[in-house]
Design a protein around this motif. Sequence first.
Motif, PDB file in Angstrom:
ATOM      1  N   LEU A 168     -13.914  31.681 -37.003  1.00 37.26           N
ATOM      2  CA  LEU A 168     -13.996  29.890 -37.691  1.00 37.26           C
ATOM      3  C   LEU A 168     -14.227  28.824 -36.624  1.00 37.26           C
ATOM      4  O   LEU A 168     -14.059  27.619 -36.548  1.00 37.26           O
ATOM      5  N   LYS A 169     -15.201  29.310 -35.324  1.00 34.76           N
ATOM      6  CA  LYS A 169     -15.602  27.977 -34.395  1.00 34.76           C
ATOM      7  C   LYS A 169     -13.953  27.673 -34.028  1.00 34.76           C
ATOM      8  O   LYS A 169     -14.261  26.152 -33.806  1.00 34.76           O
ATOM      9  N   GLU A 171     -15.460  26.187 -42.230  1.00 31.23           N
ATOM     10  CA  GLU A 171     -16.171  28.081 -42.458  1.00 31.23           C
ATOM     11  C   GLU A 171     -16.910  27.557 -43.875  1.00 31.23           C
ATOM     12  O   GLU A 171     -18.135  28.355 -44.454  1.00 31.23           O
ATOM     13  N   TYR A 172     -15.506  28.281 -44.281  1.00 30.71           N
ATOM     14  CA  TYR A 172     -15.336  28.778 -46.134  1.00 30.71           C
ATOM     15  C   TYR A 172     -15.164  28.102 -47.224  1.00 30.71           C
ATOM     16  O   TYR A 172     -15.682  27.993 -47.913  1.00 30.71           O
ATOM     17  N   LYS A 182     -23.060  32.278 -47.494  1.00 31.41           N
ATOM     18  CA  LYS A 182     -21.849  32.799 -46.729  1.00 31.41           C
ATOM     19  C   LYS A 182     -21.353  34.253 -47.365  1.00 31.41           C
ATOM     20  O   LYS A 182     -21.760  34.197 -48.720  1.00 31.41           O
TER      21      LYS A 182
END
Lengths: 495, 148
Positions: free
Chosen positions: A91-92, A171-172, A193
């Motif tokens: 998720l950085k 991220e998603y 992704k």
Amino acid sequence: MQAIAPEPIELHGAEAGLTPRRMVGIGLVVGLITIYGLAMIGGTMKAAQGNLVHLAPQTFYALLTLHGAGMISVVVLLTAVAHWYFLRNLLKLRVEVLLFSVVATVWGLLAAGAAVLGGGFGPGWTFLYPLPFIGTTWPAWSTGLFFIGVLFVGIGFAIFLLDILAGVIREYGGILQGLAFDTFFPKLRRPGKEVAPPTVIAATMVALDGLLTVAAGTVLVVALLARWASPTFPIDPLWIKNLTFFFGHTIANLTIYLSAGVIYAVLPAYTGRPWNTNKIYTLSWATSLLFVPWAWPHHLYMDFVQAPWLQLFGEASTYIATIPSAVVTIFGALLLVYRSNMRWRIGSVFFMAGLLGWLVGGIAAMLDATIPFNDVLHNTLWVPAHFHTYLLGGVFLFVIGFASYFVGEKAPPRAIVKVWEWLFFIGLVGFLLMFYAGGIDGVPRREATPPTPGPQLAAIATGFVVILLLGMTALLIEIWMRARRHAITGEGEGL
Amino acid sequence: MRSKPSFWYSVLAVLILLDVFGPALLGAGDPPLWLHHLEHAFLLAAGGGFGVLYARRHPKPYGDPGWLFAVIGLSAASLLLMLPDVYGNVDAFPVLHSLLHLAFVGIGYVGGYTAERYSPRSGVAWTLIVVMMGVITATGFGAPGPHV
């Protein structure tokens, strides 16, 4: 031939700055030291109940308050840190946010500790209204300081959860994708992704339910602080009791779901098999997401003014929330391990044992949440029996397992480690069995001087606590020594 | 010609203005406590919505974690303003009451903006959380309840 550069080992003393690995290491050390201290307090209380040492009742109840509030807070901290370790790349996530979260939690724990040890604040960790304010044996400042401490713990957790949620969305592409609903609706998935792995699904669920819980907890604590500052501030006892258990039950419950996120990331390393997301996982975690926040009414079955529909809904929600995610995780873990030539290390042993603790503690909890059983077991030692099983015998084992994985487990453990493990598990099982025996005999919980057979069972349990602490000390020293050794050799996490 | 979203934003803005300046224009009212809490939750939500919109019109890269800390502080501030003691001291003075409403819109706006600056859609999440807190307060915050 191209040489593969080893990953930098941030535990090297020469490395400067706060790296994610160093931050997680700090969180683990702080958390485990705190747990150790709180476990000693727990053992002392058991010895006092068994008439082996003397504690004045006020001191006993103050220590009980610190033990309960402290353990929940520190277990939240440890499981959050462990889960964050695997989420940071997916998720950085930023290490500064985790630092703030840990610092806020530690400040909260220190404030609560000062309120209890300095002021003698002792209404129990559930601080049920009006106990903190009426007929107290402690000064008013300790009441306020304790609640400020709880607020800080909540703020620390909220920061952690907000960052997770932001990471999932970034991220998603959204919460639905974080919960892997794109397994049902592939159009939801961002181009290029992959579907969210189980670790991320667990994180999304915890972030959503956790933020709801912290929101309720903040309202609760601000109401109590307002009552502390102004004695005329009106509080409906039933309203605040519901809010207290909504907050307290859910936050304790979420530690198991944070742990599940760790299990999804770690077990594949021990077994050499991937743990993939599928539709069953998606549905199970969505069910838990929806029903975990509704399980709290099972704490209020004896409150006759509570609406009957809420009691029944709480009972049903307890079952619906618990079963799906527990079954898919435990069953999934067993399938992963079966014929996998699993490498048995401290980490893998503790993760598998923790799953058993989760199962047994969960079943004991569901029994207690079943109204006819609760008529008999309510407020007996059965209650601490079940939550010690899933917290000490479940979540804490996952934490030790993670700590061992974190420092690196390439070499098999020394033969003597088996002895420490046996000591730990014999102590653990014996200690828990005394709780269950007390519950079956109807011994009330939260009593400085429990009726017979409470003192006899407590005296035996104290012996098991000593064995448990011996094993735990030896294991933690073993893990610490390995961390020091690997810091010199440069060996990193895992196998 | 106005686009449809702009129309709805305008409607929302008018509703906010009415709610903010209603007490000053119409004098002191005495709504039930739960309704008062919900009204403030609406003002927070509306402010949050505008904060999010503003942040989205001025997109910037992934924000500094400092934004997140501001967001948490603002959530606590919003709750402190919901203490019924505050209502009691303020409601008798229509202009003060309007200013309190304006404060809710302001907190919502800054909260929504800062959260959105931290990370995309976090402003929406923050706004929902604050509304949730408002709804929870409406269930009994500062009320003695029927059982006392």
